[in-house]
Design a protein around this motif. Structure first.
Motif, PDB file in Angstrom:
ATOM      1  N   GLY A  60       0.811  -1.215   0.000  1.00 35.61           N
ATOM      2  CA  GLY A  60       0.000   0.000   0.000  1.00 35.61           C
ATOM      3  C   GLY A  60       0.840   1.259   0.000  1.00 35.61           C
ATOM      4  O   GLY A  60       0.521   2.235  -0.694  1.00 35.61           O
ATOM      5  N   GLY A  61       1.935   1.245   0.764  1.00 36.73           N
ATOM      6  CA  GLY A  61       2.823   2.405   0.775  1.00 36.73           C
ATOM      7  C   GLY A  61       3.474   2.654  -0.574  1.00 36.73           C
ATOM      8  O   GLY A  61       3.611   3.807  -1.004  1.00 36.73           O
ATOM      9  N   SER A  62       3.868   1.579  -1.244  1.00 34.76           N
ATOM     10  CA  SER A  62       4.466   1.729  -2.571  1.00 34.76           C
ATOM     11  C   SER A  62       3.460   2.319  -3.559  1.00 34.76           C
ATOM     12  O   SER A  62       3.792   3.185  -4.373  1.00 34.76           O
ATOM     13  N   LEU A  63       2.217   1.849  -3.472  1.00 35.82           N
ATOM     14  CA  LEU A  63       1.187   2.372  -4.371  1.00 35.82           C
ATOM     15  C   LEU A  63       0.910   3.843  -4.104  1.00 35.82           C
ATOM     16  O   LEU A  63       0.801   4.646  -5.047  1.00 35.82           O
ATOM     17  N   LEU A  64       0.825   4.212  -2.828  1.00 38.22           N
ATOM     18  CA  LEU A  64       0.601   5.619  -2.504  1.00 38.22           C
ATOM     19  C   LEU A  64       1.776   6.491  -2.932  1.00 38.22           C
ATOM     20  O   LEU A  64       1.587   7.611  -3.428  1.00 38.22           O
ATOM     21  N   LEU A  65       2.991   5.981  -2.750  1.00 42.04           N
ATOM     22  CA  LEU A  65       4.169   6.733  -3.168  1.00 42.04           C
ATOM     23  C   LEU A  65       4.179   6.935  -4.678  1.00 42.04           C
ATOM     24  O   LEU A  65       4.474   8.031  -5.180  1.00 42.04           O
ATOM     25  N   TYR A  66       3.841   5.884  -5.415  1.00 36.76           N
ATOM     26  CA  TYR A  66       3.807   6.016  -6.874  1.00 36.76           C
ATOM     27  C   TYR A  66       2.748   7.023  -7.308  1.00 36.76           C
ATOM     28  O   TYR A  66       2.988   7.850  -8.194  1.00 36.76           O
ATOM     29  N   ARG A  67       1.577   6.968  -6.699  1.00 38.58           N
ATOM     30  CA  ARG A  67       0.519   7.898  -7.085  1.00 38.58           C
ATOM     31  C   ARG A  67       0.917   9.337  -6.784  1.00 38.58           C
ATOM     32  O   ARG A  67       0.662  10.244  -7.588  1.00 38.58           O
ATOM     33  N   ALA A  68       1.551   9.558  -5.626  1.00 36.61           N
ATOM     34  CA  ALA A  68       1.950  10.913  -5.262  1.00 36.61           C
ATOM     35  C   ALA A  68       3.012  11.453  -6.216  1.00 36.61           C
ATOM     36  O   ALA A  68       2.921  12.591  -6.698  1.00 36.61           O
ATOM     37  N   THR A  69       4.040  10.645  -6.501  1.00 36.32           N
ATOM     38  CA  THR A  69       5.105  11.111  -7.390  1.00 36.32           C
ATOM     39  C   THR A  69       4.611  11.238  -8.828  1.00 36.32           C
ATOM     40  O   THR A  69       5.022  12.147  -9.556  1.00 36.32           O
ATOM     41  N   ALA A  70       3.711  10.341  -9.252  1.00 34.37           N
ATOM     42  CA  ALA A  70       3.164  10.453 -10.599  1.00 34.37           C
ATOM     43  C   ALA A  70       2.305  11.707 -10.734  1.00 34.37           C
ATOM     44  O   ALA A  70       2.324  12.382 -11.772  1.00 34.37           O
ATOM     45  N   HIS A  71       1.530  12.025  -9.695  1.00 35.02           N
ATOM     46  CA  HIS A  71       0.720  13.241  -9.727  1.00 35.02           C
ATOM     47  C   HIS A  71       1.612  14.477  -9.801  1.00 35.02           C
ATOM     48  O   HIS A  71       1.311  15.433 -10.547  1.00 35.02           O
ATOM     49  N   ARG A  72       2.720  14.463  -9.051  1.00 33.05           N
ATOM     50  CA  ARG A  72       3.653  15.596  -9.107  1.00 33.05           C
ATOM     51  C   ARG A  72       4.309  15.697 -10.480  1.00 33.05           C
ATOM     52  O   ARG A  72       4.495  16.798 -11.015  1.00 33.05           O
ATOM     53  N   ALA A  73       4.649  14.554 -11.068  1.00 30.21           N
ATOM     54  CA  ALA A  73       5.249  14.573 -12.409  1.00 30.21           C
ATOM     55  C   ALA A  73       4.258  15.090 -13.445  1.00 30.21           C
ATOM     56  O   ALA A  73       4.639  15.845 -14.355  1.00 30.21           O
ATOM     57  N   ASP A  74       2.985  14.701 -13.311  1.00 28.00           N
ATOM     58  CA  ASP A  74       1.969  15.204 -14.249  1.00 28.00           C
ATOM     59  C   ASP A  74       1.794  16.714 -14.105  1.00 28.00           C
ATOM     60  O   ASP A  74       1.607  17.434 -15.099  1.00 28.00           O
ATOM     61  N   ALA A  75       1.843  17.189 -12.854  1.00 26.09           N
ATOM     62  CA  ALA A  75       1.737  18.635 -12.641  1.00 26.09           C
ATOM     63  C   ALA A  75       2.932  19.367 -13.249  1.00 26.09           C
ATOM     64  O   ALA A  75       2.768  20.428 -13.880  1.00 26.09           O
ATOM     65  N   ASP A  76       4.129  18.808 -13.093  1.00 25.29           N
ATOM     66  CA  ASP A  76       5.312  19.430 -13.713  1.00 25.29           C
ATOM     67  C   ASP A  76       5.216  19.407 -15.231  1.00 25.29           C
ATOM     68  O   ASP A  76       5.584  20.379 -15.906  1.00 25.29           O
TER      69      ASP A  76
END
Length: 218
Positions: A60-76
């Protein structure tokens, strides 16, 4: 025709663990089991449940980490824009030894370049370029609305691999701690069993060997 029996291969670690767990769980429900046997069963059961919980938490932590970093990458990726920069000058490619790049072992080197901002204004500065870049080469760079060079948005595959590695590392640490705790608990129970056995032997050995009768006759 005689055949030589093959020596039995040692059981693998998962198989040995399964056997011990089944034996411990059987002792847990056995009415004639000793308290120490039930304590061992509880220790094994707690370790297994802890391992399952650690696996769920790390996944679950890995999935949340991926979603958070992917969301930040999409924003960038939404606020940045990729443009071509023209290399204006490259540094000396060799060191004093003449065999290594001045930039060390990295595949990138700082070069002077010119590019155009999203508003059409010209920009000049230092950017990262491959060692193979020469004057006049075009290299893609990511810039913000003001034309300032920024770090490129992370790739989703790289983010997924990074999140998976982070989760796997955390899982290994948690499993190692659980294994250490289980080992210490079992060792403590073994010491308790040995102490109880020694006490019982001191009480029963004179009766079994007959020395108690000799003492009473004396």
């Amino acid at each position: 025709m005689s055949s030589t029996p093959r020596p039995a291969l040692p059981a693998s670690l998962p198989r040995r663990t399964g056997r011990r767990l089944r034996r411990a769980l059987g002792a847990r429900h056995e009415p004639l089991a000793r308290p120490l046997d039930r304590s061992r069963a509880r220790a094994w059961l707690s370790a297994v449940l802890g391992a399952v919980l650690a696996l769920a938490l790390c996944a679950g932590g890995s999935l949340l980490l991926y979603r958070a970093t992917a969301h930040r990458a999409d924003a960038d990726r939404g606020r940045l824009q990729q443009v071509d920069a023209v290399v204006g000058g490259v540094p000396d490619r060799t060191t004093a030894t003449g065999s290594r790049f001045a930039g060390g072992y990295s595949n990138q080197v700082d070069v002077d370049a010119d590019w155009t901002a999203p508003d059409g204004s010209p920009r000049h500065g230092t950017v990262q370029a491959p060692h193979s870049a020469v004057t006049g080469s075009r290299i893609p760079v990511w810039v913000d609305a003001a034309g300032t060079v920024s770090v490129a948005p992370a790739d989703r595959v790289a983010l997924a691999v990074s999140a998976a590695c982070t989760g796997a590392g955390a899982l290994l640490v948690l499993l190692a701690l659980l294994a250490l705790a289980l080992r210490l608990r079992l060792q403590a129970l073994d010491r308790r069993a040995e102490a109880a056995w020694s006490t019982e032997w001191e009480r029963l050995e004179p009766l079994w060997s007959g020395r108690a009768g000799h003492r009473s006759e004396d």
